[in-house]
Write an enzyme that holds these catalytic residues in place. Structure first.
Site, PDB file in Angstrom:
ATOM      1  N   ARG A 219      -3.573  -0.900  -9.894  1.00  0.00           N
ATOM      2  CA  ARG A 219      -2.917  -2.197 -10.053  1.00  0.00           C
ATOM      3  C   ARG A 219      -3.879  -3.164 -10.736  1.00  0.00           C
ATOM      4  O   ARG A 219      -4.968  -3.416 -10.229  1.00  0.00           O
ATOM      5  CB  ARG A 219      -2.499  -2.770  -8.694  1.00  0.00           C
ATOM      6  CG  ARG A 219      -1.495  -1.895  -7.922  1.00  0.00           C
ATOM      7  CD  ARG A 219      -0.132  -1.906  -8.574  1.00  0.00           C
ATOM      8  NE  ARG A 219       0.779  -0.938  -7.958  1.00  0.00           N
ATOM      9  CZ  ARG A 219       1.650  -1.228  -7.011  1.00  0.00           C
ATOM     10  NH1 ARG A 219       1.728  -2.465  -6.541  1.00  0.00           N
ATOM     11  NH2 ARG A 219       2.442  -0.296  -6.527  1.00  0.00           N
ATOM     12  N   GLU A 221      -3.815  -6.295 -10.924  1.00  0.00           N
ATOM     13  CA  GLU A 221      -3.578  -7.657 -10.441  1.00  0.00           C
ATOM     14  C   GLU A 221      -4.913  -8.325 -10.131  1.00  0.00           C
ATOM     15  O   GLU A 221      -5.776  -7.725  -9.473  1.00  0.00           O
ATOM     16  CB  GLU A 221      -2.698  -7.603  -9.188  1.00  0.00           C
ATOM     17  CG  GLU A 221      -1.309  -7.029  -9.477  1.00  0.00           C
ATOM     18  CD  GLU A 221      -0.589  -6.573  -8.222  1.00  0.00           C
ATOM     19  OE1 GLU A 221      -1.272  -6.152  -7.271  1.00  0.00           O
ATOM     20  OE2 GLU A 221       0.649  -6.631  -8.198  1.00  0.00           O
ATOM     21  N   ARG A 227      -7.649  -7.280   1.210  1.00  0.00           N
ATOM     22  CA  ARG A 227      -6.690  -6.179   1.296  1.00  0.00           C
ATOM     23  C   ARG A 227      -6.224  -5.675  -0.066  1.00  0.00           C
ATOM     24  O   ARG A 227      -5.352  -4.811  -0.128  1.00  0.00           O
ATOM     25  CB  ARG A 227      -5.474  -6.604   2.119  1.00  0.00           C
ATOM     26  CG  ARG A 227      -4.697  -7.771   1.523  1.00  0.00           C
ATOM     27  CD  ARG A 227      -3.466  -8.091   2.341  1.00  0.00           C
ATOM     28  NE  ARG A 227      -2.616  -9.060   1.668  1.00  0.00           N
ATOM     29  CZ  ARG A 227      -1.338  -9.244   1.970  1.00  0.00           C
ATOM     30  NH1 ARG A 227      -0.778  -8.542   2.905  1.00  0.00           N
ATOM     31  NH2 ARG A 227      -0.626 -10.144   1.321  1.00  0.00           N
ATOM     32  N   HIS A 228      -6.778  -6.201  -1.152  1.00  0.00           N
ATOM     33  CA  HIS A 228      -6.373  -5.778  -2.498  1.00  0.00           C
ATOM     34  C   HIS A 228      -7.546  -5.167  -3.254  1.00  0.00           C
ATOM     35  O   HIS A 228      -8.659  -5.707  -3.227  1.00  0.00           O
ATOM     36  CB  HIS A 228      -5.829  -6.958  -3.309  1.00  0.00           C
ATOM     37  CG  HIS A 228      -4.509  -7.470  -2.836  1.00  0.00           C
ATOM     38  ND1 HIS A 228      -4.390  -8.528  -1.977  1.00  0.00           N
ATOM     39  CD2 HIS A 228      -3.251  -7.054  -3.106  1.00  0.00           C
ATOM     40  CE1 HIS A 228      -3.104  -8.759  -1.734  1.00  0.00           C
ATOM     41  NE2 HIS A 228      -2.398  -7.878  -2.406  1.00  0.00           N
ATOM     42  N   GLU A 364       0.847  -5.841   5.934  1.00  0.00           N
ATOM     43  CA  GLU A 364       1.751  -4.838   5.385  1.00  0.00           C
ATOM     44  C   GLU A 364       0.958  -3.605   4.986  1.00  0.00           C
ATOM     45  O   GLU A 364      -0.039  -3.697   4.263  1.00  0.00           O
ATOM     46  CB  GLU A 364       2.473  -5.393   4.158  1.00  0.00           C
ATOM     47  CG  GLU A 364       3.337  -4.372   3.435  1.00  0.00           C
ATOM     48  CD  GLU A 364       3.491  -4.685   1.953  1.00  0.00           C
ATOM     49  OE1 GLU A 364       3.556  -3.719   1.162  1.00  0.00           O
ATOM     50  OE2 GLU A 364       3.517  -5.874   1.592  1.00  0.00           O
ATOM     51  N   SER A 367       5.801  -0.092   2.194  1.00  0.00           N
ATOM     52  CA  SER A 367       7.070  -0.707   1.810  1.00  0.00           C
ATOM     53  C   SER A 367       7.962   0.374   1.221  1.00  0.00           C
ATOM     54  O   SER A 367       7.485   1.422   0.770  1.00  0.00           O
ATOM     55  CB  SER A 367       6.861  -1.840   0.800  1.00  0.00           C
ATOM     56  OG  SER A 367       6.319  -1.333  -0.406  1.00  0.00           O
ATOM     57  N   ARG A 415      -5.355   0.794   3.575  1.00  0.00           N
ATOM     58  CA  ARG A 415      -4.867  -0.292   4.436  1.00  0.00           C
ATOM     59  C   ARG A 415      -4.633   0.213   5.854  1.00  0.00           C
ATOM     60  O   ARG A 415      -4.936  -0.480   6.827  1.00  0.00           O
ATOM     61  CB  ARG A 415      -3.583  -0.893   3.871  1.00  0.00           C
ATOM     62  CG  ARG A 415      -3.798  -1.814   2.697  1.00  0.00           C
ATOM     63  CD  ARG A 415      -2.538  -2.614   2.407  1.00  0.00           C
ATOM     64  NE  ARG A 415      -2.720  -3.532   1.278  1.00  0.00           N
ATOM     65  CZ  ARG A 415      -1.842  -4.429   0.893  1.00  0.00           C
ATOM     66  NH1 ARG A 415      -0.681  -4.530   1.542  1.00  0.00           N
ATOM     67  NH2 ARG A 415      -2.078  -5.216  -0.125  1.00  0.00           N
TER      68      ARG A 415
END
Length: 441
Positions: A219, A221, A227-228, A364, A367, A415
């Site tokens: 990712r 981002e 957590r990323h 989270e 998902s 996670r």
């Protein structure tokens, strides 16, 4: 023919009382050296634990005493010696050396202490990850992570899932292009895969109706949170012929319980090393709708409006509420369809969707939901999202020639490990983390 006696190689785990007064070979890293005048003690570390090497000056060769009394910490050595019972040694025995071989002499000073009581900055630790991983508690994290993966394989194998492997170099993304890493692929542009999502769904048209994959995902981002990360291990699954997303949720719930129970039983030694008291979540996991969650957060004084995404602070606040009610794991369902990817099925005549998140202690970790398997509705969803339908031809072809109702999930392995072990940062669960700033080592 005369038999030649071979000196057995032992470790801190395998030496027993039967080895007392016998010669053995041990190998490892010099964790510490203590010189007390007429005797020196070397603490030798292997992958299982530590051994004490006693070096009495009057009972060993002078050259052996000189080497072991002056050897730099973290050097790698091989020692042949006699195991002697000792009430003073932590393990109940020590080894008196007969010979020593220095396999690799460490430079000094060390870039990072292994057993020093003074802590090191996180960046220093990650810059010298090879040394950081010599710490028992750091290695324990990855032993638990490996066990988690073993348990996932066991659990899904019993449920008739098959493991698959999908491309990590792709022509387009599953969730749009903003978070894709672009790469040069011969004479054209390609991307690192965000998720195996589109391939999992294509497989639902083949008769492989229960599949899962554990592999890297990427990712782009620009997050800088605990957590990323930019590269992580994703545990993805997909199931066909479902009656609703509840079938998918049941599969994940069963798997999570098996994994956590397995870590508690088989990984107790690692949990002890980390000082973690892991608990099995209460079942069944509570199910909250997105609208329920918004109401709870507003009652807790959080500023959030219907339709807004749940950020880190909102997830933590909800986790505190659920923890106070005795729930570590819980579902959030029926997110607004506008916030979900094109492949998620809309809930008829509502602004919501057949979607879910699984949260664990305020974060989270997974998902998913029921996918839109009806071709016309899928095209409509893609148009609503402003996607270039022509770039998804290979994917859409699978929906034109018979595909059953299906659903699935994506779960971040790190996670899960982070929350299980109460780690302060997801990077602690990754050997060599990659984020917006870190590309080495």
């Amino acid at each position: 023919m005369q038999m030649i006696a071979i000196t057995p190689t032992r470790s801190s785990l395998t030496i027993t009382r039967e080895d007392y007064d016998r010669e053995v070979i041990v190998q490892g890293w010099v964790q510490d050296v203590r010189n007390l005048g007429g005797i020196s003690f070397v603490i030798l570390r292997d992958k299982h634990g530590v051994l004490q090497i006693a070096v009495p000056k009057k009972k060993v060769l002078p050259e052996i005493f000189e080497v072991l009394a002056t050897i730099p910490r973290e050097s790698v050595i091989s020692i042949s010696g006699v195991v002697k019972e000792s009430n003073q040694a932590k393990m109940g025995f020590e080894i008196v050396p007969i010979s020593v071989e220095v396999l690799s002499k460490a430079a000094s000073p060390l870039p990072l202490g292994v057993v020093d009581k003074v802590g090191a900055e996180v960046e220093t630790r990650f810059n010298n990850r090879f040394m950081d991983l010599r710490k028992a508690e750091t290695r324990a994290v990855f032993k638990v992570k490996s066990l988690v993966l073993d348990l996932i394989h066991e659990c899904l194998g019993k449920e008739d899932f098959i493991e698959v492997f999908t491309p990590k170099i792709v022509a387009s993304g599953a969730e749009g292009g903003a978070s894709l890493f672009e790469i040069k692929y011969f004479d054209r542009v390609a991307y690192l895969a965000q998720s195996p999502q589109l391939y999992k769904q294509m497989l639902m048209s083949t008769g492989l109706d229960k599949v899962y994959e554990i592999g890297p995902a990427f990712r782009a981002e620009p997050f800088d949170t605990i957590r990323h990360v930019s590269e992580f291990i994703s545990f993805d699954g997909e199931m066909a012929f479902i009656s609703s997303q509840r079938d998918v949720m049941d599969a994940i719930e069963s798997c999570m319980l098996s994994v956590i129970k397995g870590v508690m039983e088989r990984g107790s030694k690692h949990l002890e090393t980390l000082g973690v008291n892991l608990a099995l979540p209460r079942t069944p996991f509570p199910v909250l709708t997105y609208s329920n969650v918004v109401e709870i957060l507003i009652s807790e004084g959080r500023s959030i409006r219907e339709g807004e995404d749940l950020g880190t602070e909102e997830e933590k606040a909800l986790g505190d509420v659920m923890k106070s009610k005795g729930h570590d794991m819980y579902w959030i369902v029926e997110y607004p369809e506008a916030s979900k990817p094109f492949y998620i099925m809309e809930k008829n005549a509502t602004p919501f969707s057949h979607s879910f998140d699984l949260d664990y202690l305020g974060q989270e970790i997974a998902s998913g939901g029921q996918r839109e398997h009806r071709y016309d509705m899928l095209i409509s969803r893609m148009e609503k999202k402003g996607l270039d339908i022509s770039s998804f031809k290979s994917y859409l072809d699978a929906f034109m020639y018979g595909i059953p109702p299906h659903g699935g999930w994506g779960l971040g392995v790190e996670r899960l490990v982070q929350k299980m072990l109460d780690l302060p940062n997801i990077r602690e669960a990754i050997l060599f983390p990659r984020d917006r700033y870190r590309l080495t080592p």
